[in-house]
Design a protein around this motif. Structure first.
Motif, PDB file in Angstrom:
ATOM      1  N   ALA A  59       0.820  -1.204   0.000  1.00  0.00           N
ATOM      2  CA  ALA A  59       0.000   0.000   0.000  1.00  0.00           C
ATOM      3  C   ALA A  59       0.858   1.260   0.000  1.00  0.00           C
ATOM      4  O   ALA A  59       0.494   2.286  -0.581  1.00  0.00           O
ATOM      5  CB  ALA A  59      -0.931  -0.002   1.202  1.00  0.00           C
TER       6      ALA A  59
ATOM      7  N   PRO B  41       1.462  -1.286  -5.362  1.00  0.00           N
ATOM      8  CA  PRO B  41       0.391  -1.659  -4.450  1.00  0.00           C
ATOM      9  C   PRO B  41      -0.523  -2.717  -5.047  1.00  0.00           C
ATOM     10  O   PRO B  41      -0.768  -2.728  -6.256  1.00  0.00           O
ATOM     11  CB  PRO B  41      -0.359  -0.343  -4.239  1.00  0.00           C
TER      12      PRO B  41
ATOM     13  N   ALA C  76      -5.440   1.449   3.481  1.00  0.00           N
ATOM     14  CA  ALA C  76      -3.995   1.271   3.654  1.00  0.00           C
ATOM     15  C   ALA C  76      -3.600   1.860   4.993  1.00  0.00           C
ATOM     16  O   ALA C  76      -3.884   3.005   5.289  1.00  0.00           O
ATOM     17  CB  ALA C  76      -3.244   2.001   2.528  1.00  0.00           C
TER      18      ALA C  76
END
Length: 351
Positions: A70, A339, A348
């Motif tokens: 993330a 990500p 995230a």
């Protein structure tokens, strides 16, 4: 540049690692670097044996991966060798991602003091951890030489700085204590060697600021010393500025950022001639280092507070951050972590 720093030490802990990383992040932002921290926040934890007040995260591989992906970092740095550090190291090795580390705490000595496990065992573990890194950053030349002699490789420098706006001599607290005031600040734990300071025959008053597992014992053994508990922010600054000498009795710290904080408050330092004090104080007229700690304390009383402050003003966090970012060049060409899609209802975590 997006940088992910993995650390087991984080707020609400009060220690040099947390202060260093927090200050680094602020200074790096001014240099165009965006630092995200992967910390124990959001994980369950357990108390460290012999030190229940210090907790380590119970990591989950899937959550570690999700947080890294993330963040989509251009560079990954592992600041500590706890459960978070090992988990991120494992992820990087599994995915072929280069990373850097920093050596900030002499865990082999700490563990040996608390458990009797030989230093050699601890250093074997530390070498295994750090040898996988593209660079292991250390704060001082004496630490670099020591680790090199123990078989550590790919060592680089990352010095420390001080927030000279927060730490200043301008508003000392009024301490109603006999002068001179000899003060120490930090975790009240056996590895900090506070007994060496508290047992000294010194004029005036001895003051200890901080909390930790050894506090109750030392209060009983040294009833004439003044234990003021934990201080933070401007309250901490005001107390450090009120001291006549800052005493740093540790034999195991790798740098001791608190030395620079004391100097920024205009307070000279007394310490043993070990890694950290040897590099910070050296032969500058800002403190005294001696195996006779009492002699060092008395000599430090003669130092100019103005000289101490001037010395600290040249040690900015901006310079430290610039050096840290420059060290990440060993990771080039950049290996960006892309990500993975985040499912609806998830977010995230940038803890």
């Amino acid at each position: 540049m997006r940088i992910l720093i993995a650390t087991d030490a984080w707020h609400p802990q009060v220690n040099g690692v947390v202060r260093t990383l927090t200050s680094l992040s602020r200074a790096a932002a001014g240099l165009g670097a965006d630092i995200t921290f992967l910390t124990p926040e959001g994980f369950s934890s357990f108390g460290v044996p012999t030190y229940p007040g210090l907790r380590l995260a119970v990591t989950r591989a899937g959550e570690i991966a999700r947080r890294i992906e993330a963040a989509a970092p251009d560079a990954i740095h592992i600041a500590t060798e706890g459960t978070i550090g090992w988990a991120v190291r494992r992820y990087c090795l599994r995915h072929g991602l280069p990373f850097t580390t920093s050596y900030t705490t002499r865990f082999p000595e700490y563990v040996s003091v608390r458990t009797g496990i030989p230093d050699a065992v601890g250093y074997w573990v530390m070498r295994r951890f750090h040898d996988a890194a593209a660079m292991t950053m250390v704060a001082t030349n004496s630490l670099r030489q020591d680790l090199a002699s123990r078989g550590f490789k790919k060592l680089g420098f990352w010095t420390r700085g001080v927030d000279t706006q927060l730490f200043n001599p301008d508003a000392p607290v009024a301490l109603d204590l006999p002068r001179p005031v000899f003060m120490t600040v930090g975790r009240v734990a056996v590895e900090k060697n506070l007994e060496a300071f508290l047992s000294l025959d010194l004029p005036g008053s001895k003051v200890v600021i901080g909390n930790g597992p050894q506090k109750a014992e030392l209060e009983r053994r040294f009833p004439t010393a003044h234990f003021l508990g934990e201080k933070t922010g401007k309250d901490l600054t005001a107390h450090m500025a009120a001291a006549d000498v800052f005493v740093f009795p540790s034999l195991t710290d790798t740098f001791g950022v608190v030395q620079l904080e004391s100097l920024a408050c205009g307070t000279p330092v007394a310490a043993f001639p070990v890694t950290g004090p040897l590099d910070v104080i050296a032969d500058h007229p800002i403190g005294a280092i001696d195996w006779d700690l009492r002699a060092a304390c008395l000599k430090a009383l003669t130092m100019s507070r103005e000289t101490c402050r001037a010395f600290a003003l040249d040690r900015s966090w901006e310079n430290s951050a610039r050096q840290f970012i420059g060290n990440l060049a060993v990771l080039q060409p950049s290996r960006v972590v892309r990500p993975t899609p985040v499912l609806a209802g998830q977010s995230a975590v940038r803890g």
